[in-house]
Enzyme design. Sequence first.
Site, mmCIF file in Angstrom:
data_model
loop_
_atom_site.group_PDB
_atom_site.id
_atom_site.type_symbol
_atom_site.label_atom_id
_atom_site.label_comp_id
_atom_site.label_asym_id
_atom_site.label_seq_id
_atom_site.Cartn_x
_atom_site.Cartn_y
_atom_site.Cartn_z
ATOM 1 C CD GLU A 46 40.041 34.694 -29.960
ATOM 2 O OE1 GLU A 46 40.974 35.431 -29.602
ATOM 3 O OE2 GLU A 46 39.795 34.431 -31.165
ATOM 4 C CE LYS A 115 44.552 35.469 -30.393
ATOM 5 N NZ LYS A 115 43.311 36.082 -30.931
ATOM 6 C CB CYS A 170 42.074 32.937 -32.729
ATOM 7 S SG CYS A 170 41.341 33.567 -34.269
#
Length: 669
Positions: A46, A115, A170
């Site tokens: 990330e 994200k 994540c």
Amino acid sequence: MKYGYLTVAAAIPSVKVGDVAFNILNIESAIAEADGKGVEVITFPELSLTGYTCQDLFRQDTLIDAAESGVLRLLEFTRQMDIVAIVGAPVVVGPLLLNCAIVLQHGEILGIVPKTYLPNYSEFYEKRWFASSQDLHPTTIRYAGKNVLVTPLQQVFCLSGGAKLGVEICEDVWSPEPPSDGLALAGADVIFNLSASDELIGKHAYLKRLLSQQSARTISGYVYSGCGFGESTQDVVYGGNAIVYENGKLVAESKRFEIKPQLVITQIDIEKLRSERRTNSTYVNAQRPDNFNPSPLLINAKTPENPEKEWKLLRTVDPHPFIPSTDDMTASCEEIFSIQVMGLAKRLDHTHSKHVVLGISGGLDSTLALLVCVRTFDKLGLDRKGIVGVTMPGFGTTDRTYHNAITLMHDLGITVREINIAKAVMQHFEDIGHDPSNHDVTYENSQARERTQILMDVSNQVGGLVIGTGDLSELALGWCTYNGDHMSMYGVNVSIPKTLIRYLVHYVATTGQLSPAASTGVGRQQNASSDCNSLQVEITKVLLDIIDTPISPELTPADDKGEIAQKTEDLVGPYELHDFFLYYFLRFGFHPAKIMMLAKAAFDGKYPDGVIKHWLHTFLYRFFTQQFKRSCLPDGPKVGSVSLSPRGDWRMPSDAVSTVWLEECDALQ
């Protein structure tokens, strides 16, 4: 992609917080190495261009612009490469700053994936800097010299070889509703996760369980890359995690807490995953079109421009797929044994039977069946004398198997009956006009049917059930006599492959599961513990000798030394090969070519390619021609993921032809 395998890599590069130029150099190095090794898709952690731990530096235009310039440099670097690279960077879209994964190939941006779930608890403060994809309206932006659509829609990237990829970042996978759920249902075979998860006591084990479960739930490959050395340790430490799962099974992982960069390369079997998805009706039902509102965005990757690199299998292939791993061998054997026992216990309870009858030959199959019967009777509180073991010596019975059978039955405290079949079979030969010197199939099958008739009639005498001893491997090959040992009233070994039976018997032999002390007042049990221990030693010795005895139906006379002359594996082929073929043929429906490739890798150095091909042909031929025996199998418990029950896992016409499979097998080199 070849044989259905997608070659993937999870990279953990060296990083300096805020030093985009340094980070780009290390990302380029990893991409170049991976491309040279035939990797088709590589993912990085990330925010890998900037470092994850930049904190309020993410508010600096200088850092944001440097990241975009870094992407521009990566586009130029990858212009002549077929590899798909997935890197992490902060991306400005209108008033929003998004934590994104950027998917690159051939100097083009295939897509930008923002994200969705931003952690804002404990040590995480992502909402301080970033917006969520849920805050985003589909917008086309000019980024790194390219016009790119940035959208909250799920994006599935379709490679020219047929594989489909999805990306999440994540915290997305930690959420109650991971984006990978929808991506998998939309067709993504492999999910790539760019992550920055810090290390805490116990967190790594939890992470692996989480990724394993998500991979299993979505029946997907899952490639995870987490930040490592170089991220700020102001308050937390990042250990560096490169982990790859395939349908819940760990395929590859990096070392943690390494200072040097790491590149984990492996392969994911797309064909296997798709076979599992087609078979799983729950998964198929979940793919209803009304579950996609709106529909996911499908993005085609570029067609490879470079000559295909030499392909080789990177995965280790277990030559014995039915055998539990060493780590869980004891627990797995106990579980399998318990399934067999509970299946028989229910049948005895239902029929109110206090007797079972089974033929004891001194071989592996009948031994395991006997052990199951003994454990079942003990569990139900029944007298072991209700187990009637019948040994039926014939023309091929050797002293070794005979004495092992007799000794084991006596030591376990069951009822022992000995009925020699020679006289009855000779009478039968006379009745049908068969020359007993002609040791053909009639000679052999007459003995098998005589034994079955005896068992059935004895069961009528005692009011019990005939327990079948035949195993899964014999059923696959049809290596049983129709209406002979093929038939019983309940088959406890019906889904146990031959290669596994040895381990089950060894488990019982070495753990004392059926010691005389487990019985109450039956057989040769002695009150003195020393006598009991002595008897247990004898039981173990007999069981271990049975394990070492060559597999044989003993239907033809022994050799001049009184040893077994008719060895099954000399006639029909090695059971370890046939069990290997059976597993991949039945479990995943693989082509003969792929099964052959896997077998060559699994048995490298043990069997020449020509031998593997010969027995694969034998397996395919026999599997098709012997279906009629499986179409009328007795009941028996399913134990593993592969079963041939005509009422359950395998329903096949008895007159189906094998031409297509055999032609492909014959064409193999």
